[in-house]
Write an enzyme that holds these catalytic residues in place. Structure first.
Site, mmCIF file in Angstrom:
data_model
loop_
_atom_site.group_PDB
_atom_site.id
_atom_site.type_symbol
_atom_site.label_atom_id
_atom_site.label_comp_id
_atom_site.label_asym_id
_atom_site.label_seq_id
_atom_site.Cartn_x
_atom_site.Cartn_y
_atom_site.Cartn_z
ATOM 1 N N HIS A 365 29.354 25.530 51.859
ATOM 2 C CA HIS A 365 30.196 26.873 51.309
ATOM 3 C C HIS A 365 30.066 28.181 52.958
ATOM 4 O O HIS A 365 30.333 29.097 51.913
ATOM 5 C CB HIS A 365 29.520 27.306 49.877
ATOM 6 N N LYS A 556 32.226 41.175 43.176
ATOM 7 C CA LYS A 556 32.249 40.195 43.504
ATOM 8 C C LYS A 556 30.485 40.659 44.083
ATOM 9 O O LYS A 556 29.803 41.984 44.134
ATOM 10 C CB LYS A 556 32.537 40.007 44.978
ATOM 11 N N ARG A 557 29.791 39.229 44.730
ATOM 12 C CA ARG A 557 28.512 40.455 44.764
ATOM 13 C C ARG A 557 27.824 40.924 46.167
ATOM 14 O O ARG A 557 28.997 40.776 47.132
ATOM 15 C CB ARG A 557 27.573 38.254 45.376
ATOM 16 N N LYS A 562 30.339 40.933 52.529
ATOM 17 C CA LYS A 562 31.277 41.148 52.092
ATOM 18 C C LYS A 562 32.579 42.203 52.068
ATOM 19 O O LYS A 562 33.211 43.238 52.039
ATOM 20 C CB LYS A 562 31.844 41.615 50.435
ATOM 21 N N THR A 664 37.219 32.791 46.246
ATOM 22 C CA THR A 664 37.328 32.861 44.372
ATOM 23 C C THR A 664 38.132 34.029 43.882
ATOM 24 O O THR A 664 39.140 33.513 43.032
ATOM 25 C CB THR A 664 37.557 31.228 43.830
ATOM 26 N N LYS A 668 41.609 35.006 41.502
ATOM 27 C CA LYS A 668 41.374 34.852 40.256
ATOM 28 C C LYS A 668 42.877 36.370 40.258
ATOM 29 O O LYS A 668 43.474 36.341 39.540
ATOM 30 C CB LYS A 668 40.555 34.952 39.490
#
Length: 838
Positions: A365, A556-557, A562, A664, A668
């Protein structure tokens, strides 16, 4: 009813049964009556009534699996972020409206009852939510499957924002009760730690190794039913809780030393206390290591227990069992199965290794070095001494095989070794997982190519047949039907509800993407969802947002790769532009952030403080007004995500190209009609391919360009020098504009960008990102065109159902076919011993 209507009689009887079940659970399960029952009691009674319906199908499912003797998959994950179960169960059982009518008739507010449910604190982010989506898909597709995890008493943490900073509070989600689980006290497995290995020779001259003088912990099973959608299948999520092998030491108790009497019990049960213990201290790392082995060992013994109910020949194990490792966390299951086969079942090495490799499959992952687990050899020496011997033997035979394939390539041997031979010897868990599995998959096309060509290139050259791609997916049952009822109903009205089990049906929306009535209704749904989120923001953040603004969301985290920080640079740039031209015609924006930073991740926590500091300045500037607001929603969770995704206009998927495995959240958002702004990273690439390049906002360096820029010597100060807007933003952050009381507070962030290499290349992508955001604003002015593209995004999401992903796993990796569950009659006439398959 004024007159008896035979057609309505069955419906009335059903409502009466639901009401009867609900009231009986209030009285007999909870010991309350209408005077003492609280709203939380009402939730529990409702949950127990629904669970009764689940248990009927659950028993049928287990019996069907037992009778069919089909191959089964065991999905091992350290996280299962399942969210709230009540509405999901009602939808999947197709009884939502019946229960709504019954409970409303008793005077309860149905929605208020839903809000009483505590979320299971079993995960943190994408890894755990993916596992939950997979469980839903496997049940819906009637795949014989079990999810295995740990029943953490405390979740990751509950996030609270105090003076702009993240505070971590205990997530005691089990404080009251979890009505969905059933404890299985008959399923107790001893898990061993410490001790020593005793080596002897038996009467046949064979070397025998025995792991002795161990400290044992009991793993007790708690089962949660996972229902499929409108079928009879209900699969099992089995979570392990650590229990002491004895409650207290009677010797110390009789001596009056009551603390020592229970000390061992408390130490033992720490193993399943908390998700992700702090890994910046050795005690936290050791606990995490023990958690991973605890999960692996209990699961392997449970799988073999179930296998042996019908089979004695262990060589059949790969024909009846597939074990999927969700990242490296459960990789200790590989040496654990080897230990059981070698030491307890007397299987010779070659057969044991062949059984093991054929049974296991590994999903990677991440490509981030810090996320590729490596455990010190001395951990194994102290805690798992027998497993260290087995791993050394696995590595010895493996390196002999490598040397034969690539003679004289000592550098390759060092790179591929399971044991890293640096100043501190470590076991490379990803290498162990690859060597011990027959399949290795990435989770997006780009990610899988990076695994083959970069991260695990040596292994790909050695075992090309093992590597494959399985692009992640999401379950549309939760992320559209459950979380966005208005949009689901609109879609049903135009194309039917076949999309709930076949997401490719959404392609039919392309035909109505410009139909005026449909477009108008679509826009009304989005407005309604934005109003609901605006009400949530007002209630929890005391910020009034403009529902006609672009809802620009990054949830998100919180992590540097990111690039929430790049988003903040745009926020400040827009703020500066408004300040420079207060009378200008700006498209209003509401910037919505949410996510948790790891407690020991100093930079990520500082980014959260910066977001909130910028929000304080922007939201209180009268010149800005409602043209711009910045919101950080605390304690990101599945339930909060269910508020955000339906309301979002713009989805921020802006990680540095080549760093995000898949993502993901991007799926969504797009499923709910958001447009994506993102880099060519992870599954963004495949989303672009499905929805069309013209219906997504792409910016920034590609993976190859990132690598080339780094190799040539990236200097972020070049961008600082030549870009006045960027320079002003960074100077404001470093100079205390957003932290006047602590002018140096955010200087480390700017130092990271300018003086420490800007590893994730925010400054290199800044110009492209800002220009792309300007295109977003320009398009938003044309609401019909924006809506058309949003519809096409939803229409293009067929590929990204977790049903498709699971179908590929079942076909390509597990070799598993569905098992039809017929219903109650099978339980009445079948094998009465089938309950043992639990």
């Amino acid at each position: 009813m004024n007159e008896y209507d035979a057609n309505q009689a069955p419906e009335l009887d059903n409502l009466i049964l639901i009401i009867k079940s609900f009231l009986e659970h209030i009285e007999y399960t909870l010991g309350k009556d209408k005077y003492t029952a609280t709203r939380y009691d009402a939730f529990n009674a409702l949950a127990y009534a629904v669970r009764d319906k689940l248990v009927e199908r659950w028993l049928d499912t287990q019996q069907a699996y037992y009778n069919s003797d089909n191959k089964r998959v065991y999905y091992i994950s350290m996280e299962f972020l399942i969210g709230r179960s009540l509405i999901n169960s009602l939808i999947n059982l197709d009884i939502l409206e019946d229960f709504r009518e019954a409970i409303t008739s008793l005077g309860y507010d149905f929605e208020d009852i839903f809000d009483e449910e505590q979320e299971a604190g079993l995960g943190n982010g994408g890894l755990g939510r993916l596992a939950a989506c997979f469980l839903d898909s496997m049940a819906t597709m009637s795949i014989p499957a079990y999810g295995y995890g740990i029943r953490y008493e405390y979740g990751i943490f509950r996030q609270k924002i105090v003076d702009g900073a993240q505070m971590e509070l205990p997530d005691n989600w089990l404080r009251y009760r979890n009505p969905w689980e059933l404890d299985r006290q008959e399923h107790l497995h001893p898990v061993k730690f410490y001790g020593r290995v005793l080596t002897t020779t038996n009467k046949f001259g064979k070397t025998v190794r025995e792991w002795v003088d161990t400290e044992d912990v009991m793993a007790m099973a708690y089962d949660t039913p996972i229902p499929g959608y409108k079928n009879n299948s209900v699969n099992t999520m089995r979570l392990w809780s650590a229990k002491s092998s004895r409650d207290f030491d009677l010797k110390f108790f009789n001596e009056g030393n009551y603390i020592r009497a229970v000390e061992k019990k408390m130490q033992t049960e720490t193993i399943s206390k908390v998700l992700y213990p702090a890994d910046n201290v050795i005690e936290g790392k050791e606990l995490r290591f023990k958690q991973e082995y605890f999960l692996a060992s209990a699961t392997i013994h449970d799988v073999l227990y179930r296998f042996k109910k019908k089979h004695t020949d262990l060589r059949l194990l790969p024909d009846k069992v597939a074990i999927q490792l969700n990242d490296t966390h459960p990789a200790l299951a590989i040496p654990e199965l080897m230990r059981v086969l070698l030491d307890l079942e007397n299987v010779d090495w070659d057969d044991a290794w062949q059984i093991t490799q054929k049974t296991f499959a590994y999903t990677n992952h991440t490509i981030l070095p810090e996320a590729l687990e490596q455990w010190p050899v001395w951990f194994f020496e102290q805690i798992l001494p027998r497993h260290l011997q087995i791993i050394f033997d696995i590595n010895k035979y493996f390196l002999e095989e490598v040397a034969k394939r690539f003679p004289g390539d000592n550098a390759r041997l060092a790179r591929m070794s399971i044991v890293e031979e640096h100043w501190e010897r470590k076991i490379r868990m990803a290498h162990l997982a690859i060597v011990g599995s027959h399949s290795v998959n990435g989770v997006a096309a780009l990610h899988s190519e990076i695994l083959k060509q970069q991260l695990f290139r040596d292994f790909y050259e050695m075992y090309p047949e093992r590597f494959n791609n399985k692009t992640n997916g999401i379950t549309q049952r939760r992320w559209l039907k459950m979380s966005n009822p208005p949009l689901s109903e609109l879609i049903d009205d135009y194309i039917g509800n076949g999309w709930v089990t076949d997401l490719y049906e959404l392609e039919k929306l392309k035909a109505v993407a410009t139909e005026p009535e449909f477009v108008t209704r679509w826009q009304a749904v989005k407005k309604l969802n934005k109003e609901k989120l605006a009400a949530y923001i007002l209630k929890h953040n005391c910020i009034q947002v403009n529902v006609d603004s672009i809802f620009d969301c990054q949830v998100k985290r919180i992590h540097e790769y990111k690039r929430q920080l790049l988003n903040v640079l745009h926020v400040i740039t827009m703020y500066n532009r408004i300040k420079e031209n207060p009378a200008g015609d700006f498209v209003p924006r509401t910037f919505i952030f949410s996510g948790k930073a790891a407690p020991a991740y100093v930079t990520a926590k500082l980014i959260i403080r910066l977001i909130n500091a910028v929000a304080t300045v922007v939201n209180n500037d009268p010149e800005v007004g409602d043209r711009m607001k910045v919101v950080f929603l605390a304690n990101y969770s599945v339930s909060l995500a269910e508020h955000i995704f339906p309301a979002a206009d713009l989805s921020e998927q802006i990680s540095t190209a080549g760093t995000e495995a898949s993502g993901t959240g991007n799926m969504k958002f797009a499923l709910n009609g958001s447009l994506t702004i993102g880099t060519l990273d992870g599954a963004n690439i495949e989303i672009m391919e499905e929805v069309g390049r013209e219906n997504i906002f792409i910016f920034g360096l590609t993976t190859d360009e990132v690598n080339n820029t780094r190799s040539k010597g990236y200097n972020p100060r070049d961008y600082y020098s030549k870009l006045p807007e960027l320079r002003r933003v960074l100077d404001q952050i470093a100079g205390g504009f957003f932290s006047p009381g602590a002018p140096d507070l955010f200087r480390p962030i700017v130092d990271l960008l300018l003086n420490h290499g800007d590893y994730y290349m925010l400054l290199a992508d800044y110009t492209s990102y800002i220009a792309c955001q300007d295109e977003v604003s320009k398009l938003y002015r044309d609401q019909n065109e924006w809506t058309r593209r949003a519809i096409l995004n939803t229409a293009g999401m067929g590929k990204f159902s977790s049903d498709r992903t699971i179908a590929e796993y079942a076909r390509d990796i597990w070799g598993i076919s569905p098992v039809c569950v017929k219903g109650a009659e099978s339980r009445q006439h079948g094998d009465s011993s089938a309950h043992g398959s639990f």
